[in-house]
Write a protein that holds these residues in place. Structure first.
Motif, short mmCIF file in Angstrom:
data_model
loop_
_atom_site.label_atom_id
_atom_site.label_comp_id
_atom_site.label_asym_id
_atom_site.label_seq_id
_atom_site.Cartn_x
_atom_site.Cartn_y
_atom_site.Cartn_z
N THR A 1 0.83 -1.21 0.00
CA THR A 1 0.00 0.00 0.00
C THR A 1 0.87 1.26 0.00
N VAL B 1 -5.56 -6.60 1.67
CA VAL B 1 -5.55 -7.15 0.32
C VAL B 1 -4.92 -8.54 0.40
N GLN C 1 -5.80 8.34 -2.45
CA GLN C 1 -6.36 7.32 -1.56
C GLN C 1 -6.39 7.91 -0.16
N SER D 1 -12.37 2.96 -5.65
CA SER D 1 -12.18 1.84 -4.73
C SER D 1 -12.65 2.27 -3.34
N ASN E 1 -12.83 0.81 0.72
CA ASN E 1 -12.37 -0.24 1.62
C ASN E 1 -12.75 0.10 3.06
N GLN F 1 -11.97 -1.34 7.08
CA GLN F 1 -11.17 -2.19 7.94
C GLN F 1 -11.66 -2.06 9.38
N TYR G 1 -11.60 -6.97 6.81
CA TYR G 1 -11.67 -5.93 5.79
C TYR G 1 -12.63 -6.34 4.68
N THR H 1 -13.57 -4.80 0.49
CA THR H 1 -13.20 -3.85 -0.56
C THR H 1 -14.12 -4.02 -1.76
N SER I 1 -14.31 -2.35 -5.77
CA SER I 1 -13.54 -1.51 -6.69
C SER I 1 -13.97 -1.76 -8.13
#
Length: 861
Positions: free
Chosen positions: A40, A51, A498, A569, A571, A573, A583, A585, A587
């Motif tokens: 990341t 991920v 991000q 995207s 996400n 957590q 988590y 996600t 996208s």
């Protein structure tokens, strides 16, 4: 002043400390060491990264003999890479780009932050890496260059604070492989460090070429990298990487794996295998010999036995890259500037009939250059909001050339034989002619009782003793070349952000956006030439013969395209506890469109020389040129857990991805490939990985993946040999792939590793490791021919070593594929065998059998 650099890789290796999954592990304690990755951009614990990612350390790659991307797949479930007859495939979770040179890869490869989007670069050898991180699933924000299937991030080892070095030599018995590695690193001044790494690798190969009496593929690789790191100030650090490489291959790991008798209506072919047709075919008309083909008898080796029949082929590659990475710290913010210059030149010759008969070959050359600049702004952690933002620019230029070459009379003679017995159907068929032809002087008595009698009898009845336009089609392709030139120039601009909202100490929400705008120009021109003179052939019967037998036509195409897209995207957590992170996600990612480099025809439905074939069905060829962008919509949920008071980890990810306008390269059934947008597909599955310190001396790691892939819309798929088509468009058969899986997709795959370390004396350490790599059955052919299913297998790789940590030496024994599994990594139809001669057959790429190697390493620090 001291250098602010990481602790030496050699020192860590010497102390046997672990950093990543499937790597070297610390056995002195049952508490696992933390794995740090940069998936990341920030350096984070693997257990905190939301991920599905596998990381493999440089030490593990060196121990296991991993020297290129293809070797990584053993340790990363749902990652598949294989060479093909004319390209390279890289797949993650069942998705890849195929082998067309016009493609950029759906699985992005990034080397020290620079995009390596060309498939040819994946064949380059590895050298002195700190680690490789494999990110599965769309990586559309931080790795935004078309990486909608996943990304491979390669990180070079950097200079350390201390002077240190490594010299290593490996020798493998069966293939005569020799590998020498040399690394030296240390400070040049108080503020400048340097690292030099050199690798030389040679190998004779694991297949015997019966035609040339040598082992293949013979590889000769050398790579040199110099890395400089300058601590200019307390806030400014610059790293410069200079690398040149050369990897040359003579021969290939290809052999004919099956060959069935012909079902052709041509008497000289019917009932005989392709190998038998090539080995010897003769057609006489009384005392007159009309056709004689007599190839090297090595062609009769038409089954899988680690022996091949080939006239020789090669791939010569030169690569270079310069990467400048500058980090500037301003307060608690970090600004990073990554400048990349890379390029390569490739010259290849493919003996693409894959036999020892000189049927035809394909010569190819490729030249690629790329410049990229990325700017990143990374905010500090610990605030309510943190972010990573940046901009990216890349321009590239590709020049690709290839040409089919018919350099012997074998194929022309065989086409003449077919043209003769099919009444001129392989070329142009003008009316019967009494003013010349190949059969002057042939009498009725000479052909009586021969296969030619039914063809000649109407002529004798009409009083015509000579025949024109029959039995001569092959003459048109004597010394034929099909020079094709393709160019692609691309400019890409993108910006990304991000941003993470730390809702509470336990919960985080991250929104990512990346906007990309791309301009691309492409051209493709194909001609017919004489390879002995280089002159372009005049339009004539050669066009008809090539269209009927090779499905190719002359064309000259140009195009320009531009457009942009916004990839989002989202996400979430949540730290369920100190030991469990959850988590989820969602996208959307894109892979840009472009231009087809290898189609043998234009996209227009052109009729080939209609006035010259009044008594035949019209010859219509439809190829391809431009294809559109591809879209992936993905959902992933997972958990990262630490168990047993820190002595175990178990991570799980479940995913579902839908691909629309999927870009595919479809074999045209003869020699070419047409690129198009297939429709839609879905891929879903579960991935698990973990590690467990069983004792202070014994570590176990493993990974397991389950995968389900289905085409939901793909009406124009390639039919396998003998399959009944679902549709027929312009004379070309297509089969509907809806509901079918994809090439390389196995229901399950994984690995299990055990590493045992113990001191056998005061100074000598024993280290033993066993890797068990397994997979379910998968289809190795892109047309999903049921006969080409690779059975499930388990490979065992073993390594045993003795080392004196204090003295710095190590000696090791490595056994790869100890179970001696025979694996066909890629297969396809034998070119021309069925389309011209009616003989079904396949060629395959054969992986290495069992190998045994000895390795010696000396480290100093």
């Amino acid at each position: 002043m001291t250098l602010k650099r990481p602790v030496s890789n050699f020192r860590r290796s010497a102390l046997a400390s672990a950093i990543v999954l499937c790597s070297s592990y610390t056995m002195a304690a049952t508490v696992l060491e933390e794995v740090i990755v940069t998936a990341t951009i920030r350096a984070e614990s693997l257990q905190d990264v939301p991920v599905s990612v596998n990381a493999i350390s440089g030490d593990k790659m060196m121990e296991a003999g991993i020297s290129k991307v293809e070797d990584l797949q053993a340790y990363v479930p749902n990652l598949t890479m294989s060479e093909t007859g004319i390209g390279t495939n890289i797949y993650i979770r069942g998705i890849g780009s195929g082998i067309n040179p016009g493609f950029e890869q759906s699985v992005g490869m990034y080397f020290d932050g620079v995009s390596y989007g060309r498939a040819q670069l994946s064949r380059a050898p590895f050298l002195d890496l700190a680690r490789v991180e494999v990110l599965r699933g769309p990586q559309n924000i931080l790795f935004g260059k078309n990486s909608i299937a996943g990304a491979l991030s390669l990180i070079s080892a950097r200079p350390g604070r201390e002077f240190e070095g490594l010299a290593s030599a490996t020798y493998e018995v069966e293939t005569n492989e020799r590998v020498i590695d040399f690394v030296v690193s240390g400070p040049l001044t108080d503020t400048i460090g340097a690292r030099l790494a050199i690798r030389k690798r040679e190998i004779d190969g694991h297949l015997e070429n019966l035609t040339l009496n040598r082992d293949e593929p013979m590889r000769d690789e050398q790579t040199i990298r110099a890395m400089f790191e300058w601590d200019a100030t307390a806030n400014l650090t610059a790293a410069l990487k200079l690398e040149i490489g050369q990897f040359d291959v003579n021969g290939r790991q290809i052999e004919i794996i099956n060959d069935q008798p012909s079902t052709s209506d041509t008497d000289s072919f019917n009932g005989r295998t392709y190998a038998e047709i090539l080995d010897f075919t003769s057609i006489d008309a009384g005392p007159v010999n009309l056709v004689t083909v007599d190839a090297d008898s090595s062609v009769l080796n038409n089954f899988q036995d680690f022996k091949r029949s080939s006239n020789g082929d090669f791939s010569y590659n030169d690569t270079h890259n310069v990467t400048l990475n500058v980090d500037y710290v301003w307060g608690e913010h970090t600004f990073t500037f990554i400048t990349g210059l890379l390029g390569y030149e490739t010259s290849e010759l493919c003996d693409c009939d894959f036999t020892g008969a000189s049927v035809f070959s394909v010569a190819a050359e490729e030249e690629y250059s790329q410049f990229s600049q990325e700017i990143r702004w990374v905010s500090p952690l610990g605030e309510t909001f943190d972010f990573i933002a940046g901009a990216f620019y890349q321009q590239s230029s590709l020049d690709f050339f290839d040409s089919i070459r018919v350099a012997s009379d074998i194929l022309p003679q065989l086409i003449n034989a077919a043209d003769l017995q099919e009444g001129g159907a392989r070329g142009e068929r003008p009316p019967f002619d009494a003013t010349g032809g190949p059969f002057e002087g042939v009498t009725q008595a000479q052909v009586a009782g021969t296969p030619l009698e039914p063809l000649f009898q109407p002529l004798f009845d009409a009083g015509v003793l000579q025949l024109g336009g029959i039995g001569d089609a092959g003459d048109e392709i004597v010394n034929l070349g099909t020079p094709r030139n393709f160019t692609a120039d691309t400019k890409l601009f993108s910006g990304f952000v991000q941003a993470t909202w730390n809702v509470t100490d336990l919960t985080r929400a991250t929104l990512g956006l990346r906007y990309s705008y791309e301009e691309k120009d492409g051209s493709r021109k194909l001609e017919f030439s004489d390879i002995s003179t280089g002159q372009i052939r005049d339009v004539g019967e050669v066009d008809t013969v090539v269209a009927k037998n090779f499905s190719a036509e002359r064309h000259d195409l140009k195009g320009s395209r531009s457009g942009g897209n916004l990839a989002p995207s989202l996400n979430f957590q949540h730290d369920w506890s100190d030991d469990v992170m959850l988590y989820a996600t969602a996208s959307i990612g894109y892979k840009s469109g472009g231009y087809d480099a290898r189609s043998n025809a234009s996209p227009e439905a052109n009729v080939i020389r209609p006035l010259e074939n009044p008594d035949s069905d019209p010859i219509i060829l439809v190829g391809s040129f431009e294809y559109e962008e591809e879209q992936a919509t993905s959902f992933e949920a997972g958990a990262k857990t630490t168990l047993l008071d820190g002595s175990a980890e178990l991570n799980v990810a479940a995913f579902y991805t839908q691909y629309d306008d999927l870009q595919v390269s479809i074999f045209d059934g003869t020699l070419g490939f047409n690129v198009g947008n297939a429709g839609a597909a879905t891929t879903m599955g579960i991935e698990l990985d973990g590690r467990l310190a069983l004792t202070e001396n014994l570590m176990m790691t493993g990974a397991l993946a389950f995968l389900d892939f289905e085409f939901t819309d793909f009406a124009n798929g390639q039919c396998f040999q003998g399959q009944t088509p679902d549709t027929n468009v312009n004379g070309k058969p297509f089969c509907d792939y809806k509901g079918k899986t994809n090439q390389y997709v196995a229901d399950y795959s994984g690995n299990l590793t055990f590493v045992y370390t113990a001191m056998v004396s005061k100074d000598i350490e024993f280290r033993g490791g066993a890797d068990f790599v397994f997979t379910g059955a998968f289809n190795s052919s892109q047309n999903l021919d049921p006969s080409q299913e690779q059975d499930a297998y388990v490979k065992a790789n073993l390594r045993f070593s003795l080392a004196d940590v204090a003295m710095g030496w190590e000696a090791a024994l490595l056994v790869k594929n100890a179970t001696d599994e025979t694996v066909i990594s890629y297969s396809n139809d034998t070119p021309l065998a069925n389309s011209i001669f009616g003989a079904k057959g396949h060629y395959g790429f054969i992986d290495l059998p069992r190998t045994i190697a000895l390795s010696a390493t000396y480290r100093w620090y």
